[in-house]
Structure formats: C-alpha cells, structure tokens
Enzyme design. Structure first.
Site, PDB file in Angstrom:
ATOM      1  N   LYS A 136      36.381  38.500  41.523  1.00 35.09           N
ATOM      2  CA  LYS A 136      36.614  39.943  41.516  1.00 35.09           C
ATOM      3  C   LYS A 136      35.478  40.688  42.213  1.00 35.09           C
ATOM      4  O   LYS A 136      35.706  41.563  43.055  1.00 35.09           O
ATOM      5  CB  LYS A 136      36.762  40.459  40.087  1.00 35.09           C
ATOM      6  N   ASP A 157      40.883  43.905  38.544  1.00 34.18           N
ATOM      7  CA  ASP A 157      40.223  44.145  37.265  1.00 34.18           C
ATOM      8  C   ASP A 157      41.298  44.407  36.217  1.00 34.18           C
ATOM      9  O   ASP A 157      42.483  44.221  36.456  1.00 34.18           O
ATOM     10  CB  ASP A 157      39.231  45.305  37.376  1.00 34.18           C
TER      11      ASP A 157
END
Length: 219
Positions: free
Chosen positions: A121, A139
């Site tokens: 991420k 996320d």
C-alpha cells in the site's frame, strides 16, 4: 447494469464531485511523503500532519534521519499508533535510502518493497503521488467503498481489490481515482454511517440499492 456502466458512472461522478483530489498528508519532498505514509498506517492523516513539522525540522533529510536512533525518533512520533515499531521503520527506511539508493526514494515497486516499513500500500502511494504512475493503493476506505458501490465483488483482501480496480479503471485515471475513492470513503461513504442521501452514486451503488430503508444515514 454492466460493470463498465457502473465504473463509468462512478468515475464521472467522483471526478465532478472531487475535482481537486489529492493526498491530505502534508509533505514537500518524496522523502517527506514516505515518512508521512509510514506514519499514517492505522492512524489519521490529521494526527500525522500534527507531528511531522517538528519531525521534519529535526530530520530534514534521509541522511539526518539515518544518523539518528529509534529512541530519538520516538520522542517526535509517540502520539501516533504503534510509535515504537514506526520509529524503528523510519530509521531503517532512511538508512536504506542512504546506503542503497543514494538518498533518493526509488520509483519501482520491487525496490520500494525492500525498504523497512514499506508494504504494498505504501509503495503504491509513492508510485502514484510522487511519480504519477498507474498504481492503486488500497487502504480501508478504498477497500470498503469499492465493495459497497460494486466496483469489486467479494474481494477478500486489498490485493484482490487492487487488481480488480486496476483492470477496470483507465490507466490515466488511476492516480486520481485512488484519491477519489479515499476521500469519498473518508467524508461520504463512511464506515459506520454512510451519508447515502448526500451521495450522487445512489443510482449505481449496490449497497444503497440493497437496503430497503433508504434513510439519510443507512446503518
């Protein structure tokens, strides 16, 4: 409704509703953004932005941070979540930049993933925001919103969500779409009480249309 129609409607609406979508983390360099993103894991951007000015003043470069210790860094970041682990990651990250990347933040996924504190991420955020590459950081907001709207179907993890979004969003829109989905999730499609009646995605939203009680805030 086809998947393409849902994607087209969603992207058009978000582009109009959030025309100036960008990260809410404050930074002035790739190094500063990398620090901020590492700190933002399971922590709000607001909290991160409160502590980074003093942190960046104390450690303005990767070299200065690499020369420090986790104990020293901890004193600047102790109000964020998991400060001990993040202090270690930040010092390790800075040392990796200095020792292996000439003090520069690298621009490939493979290289970024070798840096302490950097997961997929975080790497995708850097690739998208700093280098404007077609990278989709997933996320909790992106994961939730994509599934609710119906952009993804039964995704079990962020990687599945990332792959499906990447497959269906035009590459040139992906850097912006990343921010559209985050901000939509943060301010409209909130986790506990989504503001459905304030959202223009109702005609295509799977979550909204599955609910029989179409009140202003659907539980």
């Amino acid at each position: 409704m086809t998947k393409k129609e849902r994607y087209d409607f969603t992207l058009k609406y978000l582009a109009e509703a959030i025309p100036d979508a960008k990260t809410e983390l404050h930074y002035e360099s790739p190094y500063q953004l990398l620090v901020a993103v590492i700190l933002s894991a399971q922590c709000t951007d607001k909290r991160v932005n409160m502590i980074t000015p003093a942190l960046f003043e104390a450690f303005p470069t990767p070299e200065s941070l690499a020369a420090s210790t986790p104990e020293a860094v901890f004193e600047f970041i102790k109000s964020v979540s998991y400060p001990n682990n993040k202090a270690k990651s930040l010092v390790g990250m800075a040392r990796a930049l200095v020792e292996r990347f000439n003090g520069q933040v690298p621009d490939t996924m493979d290289e970024l993933l070798t840096i302490p504190g950097v997961g997929r991420k975080t790497a995708n955020v850097i690739l998208s925001v700093v280098f404007n590459k077609a990278a989709m950081a997933v996320d909790t907001h992106v994961f939730r919103v994509s599934e609710r709207i119906g952009l993804t179907t039964n995704s079990r993890n962020p990687l599945q969500t990332e792959r499906e979004l990447m497959k269906n969003i035009p590459a040139e829109l992906i850097p912006q779409a990343h921010h559209w989905l985050i901000l939509h999730g943060r301010y409209t499609c909130k986790a506990r009480r989504p503001d459905c009646m304030e959202c223009g995605l109702r005609p295509v939203c799977r979550f909204y249309n599955k609910n029989t009680d179409k009140s202003s805030n659907i539980e």
